[in-house]
Design a protein around this motif. Structure first.
Motif, short mmCIF file in Angstrom:
data_model
loop_
_atom_site.label_atom_id
_atom_site.label_comp_id
_atom_site.label_asym_id
_atom_site.label_seq_id
_atom_site.Cartn_x
_atom_site.Cartn_y
_atom_site.Cartn_z
N GLN A 99 9.90 -65.88 -35.53
CA GLN A 99 11.21 -65.06 -35.57
C GLN A 99 11.66 -65.17 -34.19
O GLN A 99 13.01 -64.83 -34.40
CB GLN A 99 11.24 -64.42 -36.39
N PHE A 100 10.50 -64.94 -33.01
CA PHE A 100 11.21 -64.70 -31.57
C PHE A 100 11.34 -66.49 -31.27
O PHE A 100 12.20 -66.28 -29.84
CB PHE A 100 9.52 -64.67 -31.27
N PHE A 101 11.90 -67.05 -32.34
CA PHE A 101 11.81 -68.82 -31.55
C PHE A 101 13.45 -69.01 -32.21
O PHE A 101 14.33 -70.24 -32.21
CB PHE A 101 11.18 -69.90 -31.87
N ARG A 102 13.99 -67.82 -33.05
CA ARG A 102 15.26 -68.14 -33.07
C ARG A 102 16.85 -68.02 -33.00
O ARG A 102 16.19 -66.65 -31.74
CB ARG A 102 15.43 -67.41 -35.29
N PRO A 103 17.95 -67.92 -32.67
CA PRO A 103 18.91 -67.95 -31.83
C PRO A 103 19.38 -66.16 -32.67
O PRO A 103 18.50 -65.41 -33.10
CB PRO A 103 19.45 -68.60 -32.54
N VAL A 104 19.36 -65.13 -31.19
CA VAL A 104 19.64 -63.68 -31.91
C VAL A 104 21.39 -63.61 -32.67
O VAL A 104 21.13 -62.78 -32.73
CB VAL A 104 20.12 -62.96 -29.63
N ARG A 105 21.88 -64.46 -32.68
CA ARG A 105 23.33 -64.57 -33.35
C ARG A 105 22.28 -64.53 -34.39
O ARG A 105 23.54 -63.48 -35.99
CB ARG A 105 23.87 -65.75 -33.39
N ASP A 106 21.37 -64.73 -35.25
CA ASP A 106 21.20 -63.81 -36.65
C ASP A 106 19.95 -62.94 -36.39
O ASP A 106 20.24 -62.05 -37.56
CB ASP A 106 19.73 -65.06 -36.64
N PHE A 107 20.27 -62.23 -35.20
CA PHE A 107 19.88 -60.81 -35.44
C PHE A 107 20.81 -59.72 -35.02
O PHE A 107 20.27 -58.40 -34.69
CB PHE A 107 18.47 -60.83 -34.47
N CYS A 108 21.45 -59.89 -34.69
CA CYS A 108 22.44 -58.70 -33.43
C CYS A 108 22.88 -57.91 -33.96
O CYS A 108 23.41 -58.31 -35.63
CB CYS A 108 23.52 -59.36 -32.19
N GLN A 109 23.38 -56.51 -33.78
CA GLN A 109 24.34 -55.96 -35.13
C GLN A 109 25.45 -55.88 -34.75
O GLN A 109 26.28 -56.36 -33.53
CB GLN A 109 23.85 -54.46 -34.08
N ARG A 110 26.17 -57.10 -35.97
CA ARG A 110 27.58 -56.80 -36.21
C ARG A 110 28.63 -56.46 -35.06
O ARG A 110 29.66 -56.18 -35.37
CB ARG A 110 28.32 -58.19 -36.67
N ALA A 111 28.32 -55.19 -36.50
CA ALA A 111 29.37 -53.29 -36.43
C ALA A 111 29.28 -52.83 -35.26
O ALA A 111 28.43 -51.95 -34.99
CB ALA A 111 29.21 -52.89 -37.67
N VAL A 112 29.87 -53.61 -33.68
CA VAL A 112 29.76 -52.44 -32.80
C VAL A 112 30.39 -51.48 -32.51
O VAL A 112 32.13 -52.08 -32.71
CB VAL A 112 29.64 -53.34 -31.45
N VAL A 113 30.31 -50.38 -32.13
CA VAL A 113 31.50 -49.54 -32.04
C VAL A 113 32.08 -49.62 -30.65
O VAL A 113 31.38 -49.27 -29.36
CB VAL A 113 31.16 -48.08 -31.92
N THR A 114 33.74 -49.78 -30.17
CA THR A 114 34.21 -50.29 -28.96
C THR A 114 34.84 -48.78 -29.05
O THR A 114 35.57 -47.85 -29.07
CB THR A 114 34.30 -51.60 -28.91
N CYS A 115 35.29 -49.20 -27.08
CA CYS A 115 36.62 -48.15 -27.20
C CYS A 115 36.69 -49.39 -25.66
O CYS A 115 36.04 -50.04 -25.24
CB CYS A 115 36.06 -46.53 -26.25
N ALA A 116 38.41 -48.62 -25.35
CA ALA A 116 38.68 -49.44 -24.09
C ALA A 116 39.00 -48.43 -22.83
O ALA A 116 38.24 -47.53 -22.96
CB ALA A 116 40.53 -49.13 -24.10
N PRO A 117 38.50 -49.46 -21.30
CA PRO A 117 37.83 -48.50 -20.12
C PRO A 117 39.29 -47.67 -19.86
O PRO A 117 38.15 -46.48 -19.19
CB PRO A 117 37.94 -49.78 -19.61
N ASP A 118 40.41 -47.47 -20.32
CA ASP A 118 40.75 -46.68 -19.70
C ASP A 118 41.08 -44.84 -20.89
O ASP A 118 42.33 -44.20 -21.12
CB ASP A 118 42.56 -47.19 -19.58
N ALA A 119 40.65 -45.53 -21.43
CA ALA A 119 40.38 -44.48 -22.71
C ALA A 119 39.96 -42.87 -22.29
O ALA A 119 39.36 -43.08 -21.49
CB ALA A 119 39.38 -44.37 -24.18
N PRO A 120 40.41 -42.03 -22.49
CA PRO A 120 40.01 -40.79 -22.24
C PRO A 120 38.47 -40.36 -22.76
O PRO A 120 38.02 -40.97 -23.45
CB PRO A 120 41.26 -39.46 -23.09
N LEU A 121 37.61 -39.71 -21.60
CA LEU A 121 36.11 -39.84 -21.88
C LEU A 121 36.09 -38.70 -23.07
O LEU A 121 35.36 -39.12 -23.52
CB LEU A 121 35.58 -38.92 -20.74
N VAL A 122 37.30 -37.73 -23.27
CA VAL A 122 36.67 -37.13 -24.25
C VAL A 122 36.71 -37.42 -25.33
O VAL A 122 36.26 -37.08 -26.30
CB VAL A 122 37.59 -35.20 -24.86
N ASP A 123 38.45 -38.21 -25.71
CA ASP A 123 37.83 -38.93 -27.01
C ASP A 123 36.62 -39.48 -27.46
O ASP A 123 36.46 -40.27 -28.83
CB ASP A 123 39.54 -40.21 -27.08
N ALA A 124 36.43 -40.27 -26.22
CA ALA A 124 34.81 -41.48 -26.56
C ALA A 124 33.93 -40.61 -26.90
O ALA A 124 32.89 -40.49 -27.91
CB ALA A 124 34.49 -42.55 -25.22
#
Length: 481
Positions: free
Chosen positions: A6-31
């Protein structure tokens, strides 16, 4: 698959796809509000689709709270850690772990060939693979000394399935793995019960049977108990009472471990599903002689019987009764197939997929009713007719093709359609769990991309063709309503 490979398989097979993101100029309190609402400790900061940094609760503590800054006027860009360490999707897992060690970070962004965010992987995700490998799970099941330990392993099995559903593992292999691990859980529980008070029960005198999807080895993540007990005809009343007590403890133990009770009561702890061999033969004959809807439903579940524990000789005896009763009551199979044909693939004009019209699942597709049920029950009926009632739906389909009951090309198309429908069901259930919902059989159609929608239309069309075959094969035009 070994832990090492398993450690010789690509990271695309294991990474978490549902990532929560925000924009750099988003208000800190909103984040921070998003992190609190989602119960997460970090947000990936994305600009123009590309990861530019990461904002964590540690950043909040060290850069805002400890510094005595007022968060109301701050933007995420001012607090985030940048740049975010990233790796490509084709990076091997061991390389990603080495990268984390060298950079002294606990997570890496995963980017596609264009540098756009594709997912995220953490050191915990990678190192947890060893604890969640099938081999390690089996070892931990065998070492379990109490129900709490089995409950913990059952939870890890669910996590393993969630992970493997996002890899390239074939759906036939995956559902077979689920069945194998669930069987090992049940067998270990039986071993514990044997040691804790049921050592007097002779395993040659009875058998614990898995029924329904569990009997076929086709469980996914939304599953409950379907099981029964068959015991020898010549047992003394005291032994029959002990088997009843054992059945109660077994069903209750499975519930404690995390396998829910069957809503319809199809469990060995209920007397209706715990009978002697002779009683079960009479029950099968009675079901098939009177093919009313309730008998068809109960019998159809029982027909998938598979021995999990105990004397294996009861299973072939019961199947011989199934074949004999079916041959003597041809109307039963016709009614059973007719019942399955009520669930027609929801295809409208020009092949448009039709979701539920109203209610809480409006616009969604109930995948079992849309195609899975039609295939499993249709193949089951053919397997009974041709004395091939063994294994999973896919294995029965292979046997029917080999026997010439189905044309090879038609069988191949149906097998591919069935595999896609089951895969779609499992992946949707994984998404439900990741998003905090109880897994069910509904597929939000908007969740499917154009390619998946296209494959779904082809799969449902294949099911529709199979149902046409069943109508002709079982001469349903001769059946009066």
């Amino acid at each position: 698959m070994s832990e090492e490979s398993q450690f010789f398989r690509p990271v695309r097979d294991f990474c978490q796809r549902a990532v929560v993101t925000c924009a750099p100029d988003a208000p800190l309190v909103d984040a921070v509000a998003v992190m609190r609402e989602r119960n997460i400790s970090s947000l990936v900061v994305v600009e123009d689709g590309k990861p530019v940094g990461i904002f964590t609760d540690r950043d909040l503590r060290n850069k805002v709270v400890a510094a005595g800054l007022g968060p109301a006027a701050l933007r995420v860009r001012q607090i985030m850690s940048a740049p975010l360490a990233v790796v490509g999707e084709e990076t091997l897992l061991y390389q990603a772990l080495s990268e984390m060690s060298q950079r002294q970070v606990h997570r890496l962004g995963v980017v596609d060939a264009g540098g756009r965010l594709a997912g995220i992987v953490t050191d915990t995700d990678i190192l947890r693979l060893q604890a969640h490998s099938p081999q390690q799970l089996v070892q931990d099941i065998e070492k379990a000394q109490h129900l709490d330990a089995l409950q913990a392993v059952h939870g890890r099995i669910q996590e393993l399935v969630q992970h493997l559903a996002g890899t390239g593992m074939g759906i036939r292999d995956l559902v077979r793995l689920i069945a194998h691990l669930n069987d090992r859980i049940a067998l270990r529980l039986i071993g514990l019960l044997h040691a804790q008070g049921f050592a007097d029960l002779d395993p040659d005198s009875f058998a614990f049977l898995a029924l329904g999807s569990e009997g076929r080895g086709e469980q996914t993540l939304a599953t409950d108990q379907d099981n029964a007990i068959v015991y020898a005809d010549d047992l003394p009343p005291a032994t029959v009472t002990r088997i009843a007590e054992f059945s109660q403890a077994l069903s209750d133990g499975l519930i404690t471990i995390g396998v829910p009770a069957c809503p319809g009561g199809i469990m060995a702890k209920n007397a209706a599903w715990r009978k002697s061999l002779g009683e079960w033969k009479n029950r099968i004959a009675g079901w098939m002689a009177t093919p009313v809807p309730e008998n068809i439903l109960a019998c159809s579940t029982f027909l998938d019987l598979r021995t999990v524990y105990g004397n294996p000789a009861f299973e072939p005896a019961l199947k011989e009764q199934i074949y004999a009763s079916s041959a003597a009551n041809r109307l039963f199979l016709m009614r059973m197939v007719e019942n399955g044909l009520r669930f027609t693939p929801p295809l409208g004009w020009f092949g448009r997929i039709k979701g539920e019209r109203d209610g809480e699942h409006s616009g969604q597709l109930e995948i079992k009713k849309a195609g899975i049920f039609a295939v499993t029950d249709g193949i089951k009926a053919l397997a009974i007719q041709h004395r091939l009632l063994t294994g999973s739906t896919a294995q029965r389909l292979d046997a029917l093709a080999a026997a010439g009951v189905l044309k090879a090309a038609d069988a191949e198309d149906l097998a591919e359609a069935f595999a896609f429908l089951v895969q779609l069901r499992l992946r949707s259930q994984v998404e439900d769990i990741r998003e905090g919902r109880a897994p069910d059989n509904y597929i939000p159609l908007e969740r499917l991309n154009a390619m998946q929608q296209g494959r779904l239309k082809i799969a449902l069309a294949s099911v529709d063709n199979f149902q046409s075959f069943l109508r002709h094969h079982f001469e349903l035009h001769l059946v009066r309503s």
